[in-house]
Design a protein around this motif. Structure first.
Motif, PDB file in Angstrom:
ATOM      1  N   ASN A  50       0.830  -1.212   0.000  1.00 57.12           N
ATOM      2  CA  ASN A  50       0.000   0.000   0.000  1.00 57.12           C
ATOM      3  C   ASN A  50       0.863   1.259   0.000  1.00 57.12           C
ATOM      4  O   ASN A  50       0.542   2.231  -0.687  1.00 57.12           O
ATOM      5  N   ASN A  51       1.961   1.260   0.764  1.00 58.27           N
ATOM      6  CA  ASN A  51       2.870   2.404   0.763  1.00 58.27           C
ATOM      7  C   ASN A  51       3.470   2.622  -0.623  1.00 58.27           C
ATOM      8  O   ASN A  51       3.611   3.765  -1.080  1.00 58.27           O
ATOM      9  N   LEU A  52       3.831   1.535  -1.284  1.00 60.84           N
ATOM     10  CA  LEU A  52       4.401   1.624  -2.628  1.00 60.84           C
ATOM     11  C   LEU A  52       3.414   2.287  -3.590  1.00 60.84           C
ATOM     12  O   LEU A  52       3.783   3.167  -4.371  1.00 60.84           O
ATOM     13  N   ILE A  53       2.163   1.896  -3.506  1.00 55.07           N
ATOM     14  CA  ILE A  53       1.136   2.481  -4.372  1.00 55.07           C
ATOM     15  C   ILE A  53       0.925   3.956  -4.003  1.00 55.07           C
ATOM     16  O   ILE A  53       0.789   4.810  -4.884  1.00 55.07           O
ATOM     17  N   ALA A  54       0.925   4.263  -2.703  1.00 54.65           N
ATOM     18  CA  ALA A  54       0.776   5.655  -2.257  1.00 54.65           C
ATOM     19  C   ALA A  54       1.901   6.521  -2.821  1.00 54.65           C
ATOM     20  O   ALA A  54       1.675   7.673  -3.233  1.00 54.65           O
ATOM     21  N   TYR A  55       3.093   5.986  -2.858  1.00 54.26           N
ATOM     22  CA  TYR A  55       4.251   6.695  -3.413  1.00 54.26           C
ATOM     23  C   TYR A  55       4.005   7.054  -4.881  1.00 54.26           C
ATOM     24  O   TYR A  55       4.256   8.185  -5.308  1.00 54.26           O
ATOM     25  N   LEU A  56       3.491   6.102  -5.641  1.00 52.31           N
ATOM     26  CA  LEU A  56       3.219   6.338  -7.060  1.00 52.31           C
ATOM     27  C   LEU A  56       2.115   7.379  -7.252  1.00 52.31           C
ATOM     28  O   LEU A  56       2.210   8.244  -8.124  1.00 52.31           O
ATOM     29  N   ILE A  57       1.089   7.293  -6.425  1.00 59.81           N
ATOM     30  CA  ILE A  57       0.012   8.289  -6.474  1.00 59.81           C
ATOM     31  C   ILE A  57       0.582   9.665  -6.137  1.00 59.81           C
ATOM     32  O   ILE A  57       0.299  10.655  -6.827  1.00 59.81           O
ATOM     33  N   GLY A  58       1.375   9.719  -5.082  1.00 60.34           N
ATOM     34  CA  GLY A  58       1.949  10.989  -4.646  1.00 60.34           C
ATOM     35  C   GLY A  58       2.727  11.690  -5.743  1.00 60.34           C
ATOM     36  O   GLY A  58       2.541  12.891  -5.989  1.00 60.34           O
ATOM     37  N   TRP A  59       3.595  10.953  -6.430  1.00 62.49           N
ATOM     38  CA  TRP A  59       4.370  11.565  -7.507  1.00 62.49           C
ATOM     39  C   TRP A  59       3.477  11.976  -8.666  1.00 62.49           C
ATOM     40  O   TRP A  59       3.647  13.057  -9.234  1.00 62.49           O
ATOM     41  N   GLY A  60       2.527  11.138  -9.027  1.00 67.82           N
ATOM     42  CA  GLY A  60       1.626  11.487 -10.122  1.00 67.82           C
ATOM     43  C   GLY A  60       0.830  12.742  -9.819  1.00 67.82           C
ATOM     44  O   GLY A  60       0.703  13.647 -10.663  1.00 67.82           O
ATOM     45  N   GLU A  61       0.297  12.810  -8.613  1.00 69.58           N
ATOM     46  CA  GLU A  61      -0.488  13.983  -8.232  1.00 69.58           C
ATOM     47  C   GLU A  61       0.390  15.220  -8.091  1.00 69.58           C
ATOM     48  O   GLU A  61      -0.058  16.339  -8.355  1.00 69.58           O
ATOM     49  N   LEU A  62       1.639  15.023  -7.731  1.00 70.73           N
ATOM     50  CA  LEU A  62       2.566  16.149  -7.656  1.00 70.73           C
ATOM     51  C   LEU A  62       2.828  16.718  -9.061  1.00 70.73           C
ATOM     52  O   LEU A  62       2.829  17.936  -9.247  1.00 70.73           O
ATOM     53  N   VAL A  63       3.005  15.854 -10.040  1.00 67.93           N
ATOM     54  CA  VAL A  63       3.178  16.308 -11.424  1.00 67.93           C
ATOM     55  C   VAL A  63       1.954  17.111 -11.862  1.00 67.93           C
ATOM     56  O   VAL A  63       2.087  18.185 -12.462  1.00 67.93           O
ATOM     57  N   LEU A  64       0.773  16.605 -11.561  1.00 64.03           N
ATOM     58  CA  LEU A  64      -0.457  17.322 -11.912  1.00 64.03           C
ATOM     59  C   LEU A  64      -0.518  18.683 -11.216  1.00 64.03           C
ATOM     60  O   LEU A  64      -0.948  19.678 -11.814  1.00 64.03           O
ATOM     61  N   LYS A  65      -0.059  18.739  -9.975  1.00 61.69           N
ATOM     62  CA  LYS A  65      -0.036  19.995  -9.222  1.00 61.69           C
ATOM     63  C   LYS A  65       0.921  20.985  -9.880  1.00 61.69           C
ATOM     64  O   LYS A  65       0.590  22.168 -10.020  1.00 61.69           O
ATOM     65  N   TRP A  66       2.110  20.512 -10.282  1.00 67.09           N
ATOM     66  CA  TRP A  66       3.074  21.394 -10.947  1.00 67.09           C
ATOM     67  C   TRP A  66       2.442  22.051 -12.166  1.00 67.09           C
ATOM     68  O   TRP A  66       2.563  23.256 -12.363  1.00 67.09           O
ATOM     69  N   HIS A  67       1.774  21.244 -12.956  1.00 68.43           N
ATOM     70  CA  HIS A  67       1.178  21.753 -14.197  1.00 68.43           C
ATOM     71  C   HIS A  67       0.021  22.699 -13.912  1.00 68.43           C
ATOM     72  O   HIS A  67      -0.130  23.719 -14.601  1.00 68.43           O
TER      73      HIS A  67
END
Length: 178
Positions: A50-67
């Motif tokens: 679950n932590n591994l998946i959270a990590y992937l979500i976190g980075w993806g959502e961070l990219v979306l936030k940057w944009h």
């Protein structure tokens, strides 16, 4: 697969790496999702699936936030406000905490949604916008997206495969279960 240099190649790589990751995740027994037995993103730590998946979500959502911030004309504090590039282990811990209340099905759904939003973001841009100019220092927009989407998906799949092998060798996971 070569490093993408076009929109089509980036979309194909994200799709392929995410599909392979999903297949790998589907073979993990449900009872193992919260067990902290996988090497973490910070040296000397252990994380759960679950932590591994959270990590992937976190980075993806961070990219979306940057944009989103850039689109609004706001200054982006890379990688995230309060974190420096040499503190990515600490940032990983933030991602684990951000999504700790979601169970495995919710995490998978959130990750799939994040991937879909990234694909939509990419689709709105031309090859020139994605790869023709620097977006963050020397890195193009497309490369920054790839660094924080398909690359981590590939890495996560490798981590899962290694973890399953270790679990099987130690008798904590039946070989036939994956």
């Amino acid at each position: 697969m070569a490093v993408p240099t076009t929109k089509a190649a980036l979309l194909a790589e994200i799709h392929q790496s995410f599909t392979l990751l999903q297949k790998e995740l589907s073979t993990v027994p449900p009872g193992k999702m919260l067990e902290k037995s996988m090497d973490g993103h910070a040296k000397g730590t252990l994380i759960s699936i679950n932590n591994l998946i959270a990590y992937l979500i976190g980075w993806g959502e961070l990219v979306l936030k940057w944009h989103s911030m850039r689109q609004k004309g706001q200054v982006v504090d890379f990688p995230e406000t309060g974190y420096k590039w040499n503190e990515l282990g600490r940032l990983a811990g933030k991602f684990y905490k951000d999504y700790e209340d979601l169970d495995y099905p919710q995490l998978i759904q959130r990750l799939a949604s994040t991937v879909s939003l990234l694909e939509t973001l990419i689709s709105r841009h031309t090859d020139q916008e994605l790869y023709g100019e620097g977006w963050y220092g020397k890195w193009t927009m497309g490369r920054m997206i790839q660094f924080n989407s398909s690359s981590p998906y590939k890495n996560a799949r490798g981590r899962l495969r290694k973890w399953k092998k270790q679990q099987a060798e130690s008798g904590n996971l039946e070989v036939g279960s994956f």
